[in-house]
Motif scaffolding. Structure first.
Motif, PDB file in Angstrom:
ATOM      1  N   GLY A  92       0.826  -1.206   0.000  1.00 56.16           N
ATOM      2  CA  GLY A  92       0.000   0.000   0.000  1.00 56.16           C
ATOM      3  C   GLY A  92       0.857   1.251   0.000  1.00 56.16           C
ATOM      4  N   TYR A  93       1.938   1.216   0.760  1.00 54.39           N
ATOM      5  CA  TYR A  93       2.850   2.358   0.814  1.00 54.39           C
ATOM      6  C   TYR A  93       3.468   2.617  -0.555  1.00 54.39           C
TER       7      TYR A  93
ATOM      8  N   THR B  15       0.946   4.218  -2.801  1.00 53.76           N
ATOM      9  CA  THR B  15       0.808   5.633  -2.456  1.00 53.76           C
ATOM     10  C   THR B  15       1.954   6.438  -3.047  1.00 53.76           C
ATOM     11  N   LYS B  16       3.145   5.903  -2.981  1.00 55.71           N
ATOM     12  CA  LYS B  16       4.329   6.591  -3.516  1.00 55.71           C
ATOM     13  C   LYS B  16       4.260   6.726  -5.039  1.00 55.71           C
TER      14      LYS B  16
ATOM     15  N   GLN C  62      -5.139  10.097  -2.667  1.00 54.47           N
ATOM     16  CA  GLN C  62      -4.627  10.212  -1.305  1.00 54.47           C
ATOM     17  C   GLN C  62      -4.539   8.839  -0.646  1.00 54.47           C
ATOM     18  N   HIS C  63      -3.682   8.752   0.331  1.00 53.54           N
ATOM     19  CA  HIS C  63      -3.529   7.553   1.156  1.00 53.54           C
ATOM     20  C   HIS C  63      -4.894   7.075   1.648  1.00 53.54           C
ATOM     21  N   SER C  64      -5.737   8.026   2.051  1.00 56.76           N
ATOM     22  CA  SER C  64      -7.047   7.692   2.598  1.00 56.76           C
ATOM     23  C   SER C  64      -8.006   7.121   1.539  1.00 56.76           C
TER      24      SER C  64
ATOM     25  N   ILE D 136      -6.644   5.175  -1.179  1.00 61.64           N
ATOM     26  CA  ILE D 136      -5.990   3.972  -1.693  1.00 61.64           C
ATOM     27  C   ILE D 136      -6.267   2.751  -0.833  1.00 61.64           C
ATOM     28  N   TYR D 137      -6.099   2.868   0.470  1.00 60.53           N
ATOM     29  CA  TYR D 137      -6.265   1.698   1.338  1.00 60.53           C
ATOM     30  C   TYR D 137      -7.686   1.130   1.344  1.00 60.53           C
TER      31      TYR D 137
END
Length: 179
Positions: free
Chosen positions: A22-23, A26-27, A40-42, A44-45
């Motif tokens: 997941g990281y 995000t990258k 955003q991270h929020s 993607i997860y």
């Protein structure tokens, strides 16, 4: 009209290239994909969880350090079918500054991909029609060129015509890369 959930296709496309955490996903939005799409991270997860529940991806647990576990996601056959169906589907005109065609093109692996030429040709037809329409608008509304009153409208139309000319030229060049 509701906005289509394109994030799922981006994630599937990235995972088709290589399994990622997941990281790492995000990258990817901070580098390559970030040039033309953002997430955003929020976002993607939760999307990873939905895709896994739907059977489009799976994960393996990796232990890093002594106790830290992370999930590495990989696309499944179901996910690959979903990705391929999206890539093959007609592409709607871009909205809200997000160009779905550019996003799809990013995931076409090589010049031999049978989807490439039809995608480029469809965009060429669309952008040629748009350019023709804008040229007509410019000629109709401003037959004498730049006006004293309404200059902003004239300049915006002129810019739009120029943008479509450039896009059509780029598409013609892109078509030369198809096999």
């Amino acid at each position: 009209m509701a906005q289509r959930n394109l994030l799922q296709f981006i994630i599937l496309g990235l995972l088709h290239q290589t399994p990622l955490t997941g990281y790492e996903l995000t990258k990817a939005f901070d580098s390559d994909i970030g040039e033309f799409w953002s997430a955003q991270h929020s976002q993607i997860y939760p999307q990873l969880q939905k895709l896994e529940t739907a059977g489009s991806l799976t994960h393996t647990e990796e232990v890093t350090g002594e106790k830290l576990a992370r999930k590495r996601y990989a696309i499944t056959d179901t996910g690959l079918d979903t990705l391929n169906n999206w890539l093959a589907a007609p592409t709607p005109a871009s909205t809200n500054g997000k160009d779905e065609f550019a996003l799809k093109l990013y995931f076409i692996p090589d010049a031999n991909d049978a989807r490439l030429r039809p995608m480029l040709e469809a965009q060429q037809v669309e952008h040629t029609a748009k350019r023709t329409h804008l040229e007509h608008q410019l000629a109709t509304k401003f037959p004498d060129g730049a006006p004293t009153v309404g200059l902003g409208h004239y300049l915006i139309l002129q810019h739009a015509v120029s943008r479509e000319h450039e896009y059509c030229d780029w598409l013609a060049t892109a078509l030369t890369h198809c096999r």
